[in-house]
Design a protein around this motif. Structure first.
Motif, PDB file in Angstrom:
ATOM      1  N   THR A 187      35.056  -3.758 -68.844  1.00 43.59           N
ATOM      2  CA  THR A 187      34.838  -5.132 -68.380  1.00 43.59           C
ATOM      3  C   THR A 187      33.542  -5.714 -68.940  1.00 43.59           C
ATOM      4  O   THR A 187      33.027  -6.692 -68.422  1.00 43.59           O
ATOM      5  N   THR A 198      31.329  -8.001 -71.147  1.00 42.54           N
ATOM      6  CA  THR A 198      31.613  -9.356 -71.643  1.00 42.54           C
ATOM      7  C   THR A 198      32.099  -9.295 -73.090  1.00 42.54           C
ATOM      8  O   THR A 198      31.573  -8.531 -73.905  1.00 42.54           O
ATOM      9  N   VAL A 201      29.313 -18.031 -70.254  1.00 44.50           N
ATOM     10  CA  VAL A 201      29.919 -17.163 -69.249  1.00 44.50           C
ATOM     11  C   VAL A 201      30.562 -15.936 -69.890  1.00 44.50           C
ATOM     12  O   VAL A 201      30.458 -14.824 -69.365  1.00 44.50           O
ATOM     13  N   LEU A 202      31.223 -16.122 -71.047  1.00 44.85           N
ATOM     14  CA  LEU A 202      31.878 -14.994 -71.699  1.00 44.85           C
ATOM     15  C   LEU A 202      30.897 -14.117 -72.470  1.00 44.85           C
ATOM     16  O   LEU A 202      31.275 -13.072 -72.992  1.00 44.85           O
ATOM     17  N   ARG A 211      27.524 -13.656 -70.984  1.00 43.83           N
ATOM     18  CA  ARG A 211      26.855 -13.008 -69.855  1.00 43.83           C
ATOM     19  C   ARG A 211      27.356 -13.675 -68.575  1.00 43.83           C
ATOM     20  O   ARG A 211      27.083 -14.853 -68.341  1.00 43.83           O
ATOM     21  N   TYR A 212      28.064 -12.915 -67.758  1.00 44.29           N
ATOM     22  CA  TYR A 212      28.728 -13.464 -66.575  1.00 44.29           C
ATOM     23  C   TYR A 212      27.791 -14.260 -65.677  1.00 44.29           C
ATOM     24  O   TYR A 212      28.205 -15.212 -65.010  1.00 44.29           O
ATOM     25  N   ALA A 236      27.606 -18.171 -65.013  1.00 48.16           N
ATOM     26  CA  ALA A 236      28.605 -18.931 -64.258  1.00 48.16           C
ATOM     27  C   ALA A 236      27.940 -19.794 -63.187  1.00 48.16           C
ATOM     28  O   ALA A 236      28.511 -20.813 -62.766  1.00 48.16           O
ATOM     29  N   VAL A 272      38.127 -18.599 -69.252  1.00 53.10           N
ATOM     30  CA  VAL A 272      37.267 -17.957 -68.255  1.00 53.10           C
ATOM     31  C   VAL A 272      38.106 -17.365 -67.131  1.00 53.10           C
ATOM     32  O   VAL A 272      37.890 -16.222 -66.703  1.00 53.10           O
ATOM     33  N   TRP A 303      39.989 -14.289 -68.355  1.00 52.14           N
ATOM     34  CA  TRP A 303      39.123 -13.107 -68.416  1.00 52.14           C
ATOM     35  C   TRP A 303      38.739 -12.644 -67.019  1.00 52.14           C
ATOM     36  O   TRP A 303      38.630 -11.431 -66.767  1.00 52.14           O
ATOM     37  N   ALA A 304      38.552 -13.579 -66.081  1.00 53.57           N
ATOM     38  CA  ALA A 304      38.226 -13.208 -64.706  1.00 53.57           C
ATOM     39  C   ALA A 304      39.374 -12.411 -64.086  1.00 53.57           C
ATOM     40  O   ALA A 304      39.145 -11.433 -63.361  1.00 53.57           O
ATOM     41  N   TYR A 317      29.931  -3.989 -64.500  1.00 56.39           N
ATOM     42  CA  TYR A 317      28.894  -4.868 -63.983  1.00 56.39           C
ATOM     43  C   TYR A 317      29.057  -5.115 -62.487  1.00 56.39           C
ATOM     44  O   TYR A 317      28.195  -5.717 -61.859  1.00 56.39           O
TER      45      TYR A 317
END
Length: 353
Positions: free
Chosen positions: A30, A32, A141-142, A144-145, A148, A184, A187-188, A205
């Motif tokens: 998981t 990024t 976001v993709l 580094r989460y 968001a 997003v 991927w989530a 993470y």
């Protein structure tokens, strides 16, 4: 220089990705996706070093484009051109930045996407600006989460556009938000499914903390009150000072607290323009996000460095110090940083050549 730490993680995932599996070891990862996908794009079996060099050059190019957006953002504030150049220069020669912009870490891309996001989030009200802001948000976001949290600024801009253009524009902008949210959300969903089965053999993470109360554990680690069990040194707030002191792995809790209060005092000491308000909000949101995530390496603060420097500048102005002397002080610090980098270059060349 050889690949180290997270660079090896990205490289292994990229190697598996080319074999059809987004794995670090034996299970789906998981991590990024931005860096592993770019590593995979440049990876070549004929001459691996060429692919790595090209990728590192790309990161430097991204960082340079990020400084361009930083310059444009600062130019839109009520600052003289000389102080804008000085702040950009001091940000560009920061030792942490020099160390990471040219490596297979996300800092170069984050510099580009964060300041691109900030520029368009504070620009004149145009549909094209809103779309570009969304694009940079997706990249953030993709990569580094944590970023968001900047979705709050997108919501505020929807309100700002609504006040300027009325309800009709909101439907169109809402549609753009839905379209840009698809990667997003996809991927989530992937992360959610994989995290249900993540094992101790893979990087996660979201299941990094084994405490019975993970929220309290995260906050303690993010504030630097405890050392995270997966790292060698205390990070979080104590690491903040290392962004300004060119000493490897420097940690100082009280100096860091003082620096945080100083840049915040600079913003709160004046009536802020729209761009300054949005920047201050982005900085506070990101820092709180780091605390709740239980992390805060020195390089995590790097992207926000120009915002910190701007806060220090506003605070120094309150002491009625001539801008000329402020600029002289900034360039003197730049020279010190540059001399220190030549020293480090000499040591590195002696080590690897």
């Amino acid at each position: 220089m050889p690949l180290i730490a997270d660079e090896n993680t990205y490289y292994k995932i990229a190697s598996n990705l080319l074999n059809g599996k987004y794995y670090l070891k034996d299970y789906p990862s998981t991590v990024t996706p931005t860096i592993p996908f770019i590593v995979a794009f440049f990876k070549t079996t004929a001459s691996p070093i060429i692919g790595i060099i090209l990728h590192k050059i790309l990161h430097v190019v991204f960082a340079i484009l990020g400084f361009r957006y930083l310059f444009l953002f600062l130019s839109n504030l009520e600052l003289g051109q000389k102080i804008v150049f000085a702040l950009v220069a001091l940000s560009a020669v920061n030792p942490i930045g020099i160390a990471f912009y040219g490596r297979l870490y996300p800092e170069g891309i984050l510099m580009f996407s964060f300041w691109g996001f900030m520029y368009y989030a504070t620009a004149n009200i145009k549909t094209g600006h809103f779309i570009k802001m969304l694009l940079f948000f997706v990249i953030l976001v993709l990569t580094r989460y944590l970023y968001a949290v900047l979705g709050v600024i997108i919501v505020y801009n929807l309100y700002r556009y609504y006040k300027a253009q009325g309800a009709k524009s909101i439907y169109k902008l809402g549609l753009y938000c839905v379209v840009f949210s698809i990667p997003v959300l996809f991927w989530a969903k992937y992360v959610y499914i994989i995290e249900q089965e993540v094992t101790s053999e893979e990087v996660s993470y979201f299941k990094r903390f084994k405490s019975e109360n993970p929220i309290v554990y995260n906050i303690k680690a993010g504030l630097g009150l405890i050392k995270h069990e997966e790292v060698r040194k205390v990070n979080g707030i104590p690491a903040f000072a290392s962004l300004f002191v060119p000493i490897d792995s420097y940690r100082n809790y009280w100096l860091s607290i003082g620096l945080v209060f100083a840049f915040l005092a600079g913003y709160f000491s004046r009536k802020l323009m729209l761009g300054e308000k949005i920047l201050a909000t982005a900085i506070i949101l990101t820092m709180l996000g780091l605390i709740f995530a239980g992390t805060g390496f020195s390089r995590y603060w790097l992207i926000l460095l120009p915002g910190y420097l701007l806060g220090f500048y506003y605070l120094i102005q309150k002491f009625e110090i001539s801008e000329k002397w402020i600029i002289y002080g900034i360039y003197t610090l730049c020279i010190i940083y540059i001399i220190n980098e030549f020293r480090l270059d000499y040591l590195i060349l002696n080590r690897y050549l």
